[in-house]
Design an enzyme around this catalytic site. Structure first.
Site, PDB file in Angstrom:
ATOM      1  N   HIS A 104       0.880  -1.167   0.000  1.00 36.59           N
ATOM      2  CA  HIS A 104       0.000   0.000   0.000  1.00 36.59           C
ATOM      3  C   HIS A 104       0.918   1.218   0.000  1.00 36.59           C
ATOM      4  CE1 HIS A 104      -4.082   1.425   0.433  1.00 36.59           C
ATOM      5  NE2 HIS A 104      -3.733   2.240   1.412  1.00 36.59           N
ATOM      6  N   LYS A 118     -10.142   6.173  -3.710  1.00 37.87           N
ATOM      7  CA  LYS A 118      -9.203   7.226  -3.304  1.00 37.87           C
ATOM      8  C   LYS A 118      -7.831   6.820  -3.811  1.00 37.87           C
ATOM      9  CE  LYS A 118      -7.547   8.378   1.337  1.00 37.87           C
ATOM     10  NZ  LYS A 118      -7.996   8.885   2.643  1.00 37.87           N
ATOM     11  N   LYS A 128      -3.778   7.488  -3.780  1.00 38.03           N
ATOM     12  CA  LYS A 128      -2.737   8.080  -2.954  1.00 38.03           C
ATOM     13  C   LYS A 128      -1.700   8.696  -3.881  1.00 38.03           C
ATOM     14  CE  LYS A 128      -3.765   7.110   1.309  1.00 38.03           C
ATOM     15  NZ  LYS A 128      -3.945   8.196   2.282  1.00 38.03           N
ATOM     16  N   ASP A 161      -5.680  11.615  -2.196  1.00 38.49           N
ATOM     17  CA  ASP A 161      -5.136  12.006  -0.905  1.00 38.49           C
ATOM     18  C   ASP A 161      -3.646  12.272  -1.098  1.00 38.49           C
ATOM     19  OD1 ASP A 161      -4.512  12.452   1.716  1.00 38.49           O
ATOM     20  OD2 ASP A 161      -5.213  10.512   2.476  1.00 38.49           O
ATOM     21  N   GLU A 201      -7.755  15.565  -0.792  1.00 39.46           N
ATOM     22  CA  GLU A 201      -7.553  15.456   0.661  1.00 39.46           C
ATOM     23  C   GLU A 201      -6.158  15.923   1.055  1.00 39.46           C
ATOM     24  OE1 GLU A 201      -8.645  11.573   2.015  1.00 39.46           O
ATOM     25  OE2 GLU A 201      -7.578  11.744   3.914  1.00 39.46           O
ATOM     26  N   ASP A 222      -7.520  16.506   6.655  1.00 44.03           N
ATOM     27  CA  ASP A 222      -7.327  15.249   7.379  1.00 44.03           C
ATOM     28  C   ASP A 222      -6.268  15.456   8.468  1.00 44.03           C
ATOM     29  OD1 ASP A 222      -6.821  12.734   8.312  1.00 44.03           O
ATOM     30  OD2 ASP A 222      -6.091  11.880   6.453  1.00 44.03           O
ATOM     31  N   LYS A 274     -11.615  11.246  12.084  1.00 44.67           N
ATOM     32  CA  LYS A 274     -10.908  10.036  12.496  1.00 44.67           C
ATOM     33  C   LYS A 274     -10.946   9.972  14.016  1.00 44.67           C
ATOM     34  CE  LYS A 274      -7.745   9.635   8.584  1.00 44.67           C
ATOM     35  NZ  LYS A 274      -6.348   9.670   8.121  1.00 44.67           N
ATOM     36  N   GLU A 287     -14.246   5.527   4.485  1.00 41.62           N
ATOM     37  CA  GLU A 287     -13.165   4.702   3.936  1.00 41.62           C
ATOM     38  C   GLU A 287     -12.830   3.590   4.930  1.00 41.62           C
ATOM     39  OE1 GLU A 287      -9.954   7.512   3.368  1.00 41.62           O
ATOM     40  OE2 GLU A 287      -9.598   7.684   5.512  1.00 41.62           O
TER      41      GLU A 287
HETATM   42  C1  MUC Z   1      -5.159   8.772   5.231  1.00 43.57           C
HETATM   43  O1  MUC Z   1      -4.301   9.599   5.129  1.00 43.57           O
HETATM   44  O2  MUC Z   1      -6.291   9.143   5.002  1.00 43.57           O
HETATM   45  C2  MUC Z   1      -6.794   6.258   4.627  1.00 43.57           C
HETATM   46  C3  MUC Z   1      -6.921   5.448   3.552  1.00 43.57           C
HETATM   47  C4  MUC Z   1      -5.642   5.059   3.153  1.00 43.57           C
HETATM   48  O3  MUC Z   1      -5.319   4.345   2.220  1.00 43.57           O
HETATM   49  O4  MUC Z   1      -4.739   5.640   3.985  1.00 43.57           O
HETATM   50  C5  MUC Z   1      -5.427   6.265   5.020  1.00 43.57           C
HETATM   51  C6  MUC Z   1      -4.812   7.393   5.676  1.00 43.57           C
HETATM   52 MG    MG Z   2      -5.742  11.192   4.502  1.00 38.92          MG
END
Ligand code: MUC
Ligand code: MG
Length: 385
Positions: free
Chosen positions: A20, A164, A166, A195, A221, A246, A270, A324
Site C-alpha cells: 500500500h 481514493k 494516494k 489524498d 484530501e 485530514d 478520524k 473509507e
Molecule cells: C489517510 O491519510 O487518510 C486512509 C486510507 C488510506 O489508504 O490511507 C489512510 C490514511
Molecule cells: Mg488522509
C-alpha cells in the site's frame, strides 16, 4: 460504581494483501495495538490503537501507544469509574496529547459500557441514523494498470464504487496522468478522489488542484501541510473541487480553526486522530454547524478500530462523502470469528451489544508480536454471554 480492574495491551502485526503505497510510507504489514479492559462487574471491552507506517504519519508509533497505555493510562485509570465520559475526563486532565492511545482505551470502555447496557456503541453515542455506511477503496498498488484492474473488480463485485488514489510521492505531472488515466478508464461509474497526505507545497497545490479538477476529481484530501491552515483556506477558496482536511484535524480545536477560517469543504473525521469517539463526535458537530461536509476517515485500522468508527459515523446526520472503513479488507487476515458484511458498496454496522464484534483468538494469537500463546483474554464475551 463499576470500576476499571485491568487494562492490558499487545501488538499484532498482520500482512496486507498487497503493498500500500502512500506519499510518506509503503506498507506491507499493519501493526495494531489491541487493548483489553476488564471491569469490576466482570464485563470486558476491546479497543485498538493503530497508525500508518511507524512514525511517518503521526507522532504516536504502535510501540509508543502500547507504552503510553501500559505505563501511564492503565495505572491512572486502575480502580476508577469505568464510564467512558469519566475516564475521558481523567485522561484529558492528566495526560497531554497521545490521542491514539486515549482513543484505544476509550473504545474499549465504550465496548464494555455497551455490553453492560445491552446496546450497540452507536446507541451510547446518541443513536444510529443508518445501519450501513458507504465505503470507498484506496487504490495504492503503485501501478496504474493494476489499480484500474483492482477498481474494475471492486465495481463488478459491488464492493466499492468510490476510489481514493494516494498521490504526492511522484512529481505532479506524473501523478495527474495516473489519476486521469484511472478516471478515464472507470468513467462515470466511479467517484475518484485523491489524498496527497500533505506532500505538496502551496504553489504545487494550486497547480495540482486546477489540474485535478480538470480531470474530474471529486475531492482532494490534505494537499498541503496540516499546519498550513491559511493555505488550506486559499485552496478551498479556489472553488475548483472539494478540499478535505485530514492531518490538520487533531481534535475539536483544530476543527474549530478550520471552520472559522473556511479552510476545508469537508472534514475527514478520524476517532484516533481526534482523541477518541467523543472527540470525533465533537469534530463532526463543528462541521455540521459550519456547513462543512463529513467523511468517515480511517487510520487503516483493523476490525476493532474500524467498527468503533462505524458506530460513530452511523450517528452522523449527513455523511456526504461516505467513509473509507476498508481497513479490515486490506489485511490478509480479518481476525474475526464472523466476517464483517461488506456488500452493496457498503459496510453493515454491527447491531450486537458494545462493538458487536467477536475476535477469533486463535487467529489473533498467531499474529501477536510477542508470540504470547497464553489464553489471557477472552475478548468480546460480556458477562453471561
Ligand atoms: C489517510 O491519510 O487518510 C486512509 C486510507 C488510506 O489508504 O490511507 C489512510 C490514511
Ligand atoms: Mg488522509
Amino acid at each position: 460504581m463499576v470500576t476499571i480492574e485491568t487494562i492490558e495491551t499487545f501488538i499484532v502485526d498482520v500482512p496486507t494483501i498487497r503493498q500500500h503505497v502512500l506519499a510518506m510510507a509503503t506498507m506491507r504489514t499493519q501493526a495494531m495495538v489491541f487493548v483489553h479492559v476488564r471491569c469490576s462487574d466482570g464485563v470486558e471491552g476491546i479497543g485498538e490503537g493503530t497508525t500508518i507506517g511507524g512514525l511517518s504519519y503521526g507522532d504516536e508509533s504502535p510501540e509508543g501507544i502500547k507504552l503510553t497505555i501500559d505505563r501511564h493510562v492503565a495505572p491512572l485509570l486502575h480502580g476508577s469509574d469505568a464510564s467512558p465520559a469519566r475516564a475521558t475526563m481523567l485522561l484529558r486532565k492528566s495526560i497531554v496529547g497521545n490521542h491514539f492511545a486515549k482513543n484505544a482505551v476509550e473504545t474499549a470502555l465504550f465496548d464494555a459500557a455497551g455490553k453492560r447496557a445491552g446496546v450497540p456503541v452507536s446507541e451510547l453515542l446518541g443513536g444510529r441514523v443508518r445501519d450501513r455506511l458507504p465505503v470507498l477503496w484506496t487504490l495504492a498498488s503503485g501501478d496504474t494498470a493494476r489499480d484500474i484492474a483492482e477498481a474494475e473488480t471492486m465495481i463488478d463485485q459491488r464492493r466499492h464504487k468510490a476510489f481514493k488514489l494516494k498521490i504526492g510521492k511522484r512529481d505532479l505531472v506524473e501523478d495527474v496522468a495516473h489519476v486521469a488515466a484511472i478516471k478515464r478508464a472507470l468513467g462515470d461509474q466511479a467517484s475518484i478522489r485523491v489524498d496527497v497526505n500533505q506532500a505538496w507545497d502551496e504553489a504545487t497545490a494550486k497547480r495540482g488542484v486546477a489540474m485535478l479538477a480538470d480531470a474530474d476529481v471529486d475531492l482532494i484530501e490534505q494537499p498541503i501541510s496540516g499546519a498550513n491552515v491559511s493555505g488550506m483556506a486559499r485552496l478551498t477558496a479556489m472553488g475548483r473541487t472539494a478540499i478535505m482536511a485530514d492531518e490538520g484535524l487533531r481534535g475539536p480545536i483544530d476543527a474549530l480553526r478550520h471552520a472559522t477560517d473556511a479552510a476545508a469543504d469537508v472534514f475527514a473525521v478520524k476517532i484516533a486522530q481526534s482523541g477518541g469517539l467523543r472527540a470525533g463526535a465533537a469534530v463532526a458537530g463543528i462541521a455540521e454547524v459550519a456547513g462543512i461536509g463529513l467523511y468517515g476517515g480511517t487510520m487503516l485500522e483493523g476490525p476493532i478500530g474500524s467498527i468503533a468508527s462505524a458506530h460513530l459515523f452511523a450517528t452522523f446526520a449527513g455523511l456526504a462523502f461516505g467513509t473509507e472503513l476498508f481497513g479490515p479488507l486490506l489485511l490478509a487476515e480479518d481476525l474475526l470469528a464472523e466476517p464483517l458484511d461488506y456488500t452493496e458498496f457498503s459496510l453493515a454496522v454491527p447491531s450486537g451489544p458494545g462493538l458487536g464484534l467477536t475476535l477469533d483468538m486463535e487467529k489473533v494469537r498467531a499474529f501477536r508480536r510477542d508470540g504470547d500463546r497464553r489464553t489471557v483474554i477472552s475478548i468480546s464475551k460480556a458477562v453471561g454471554a
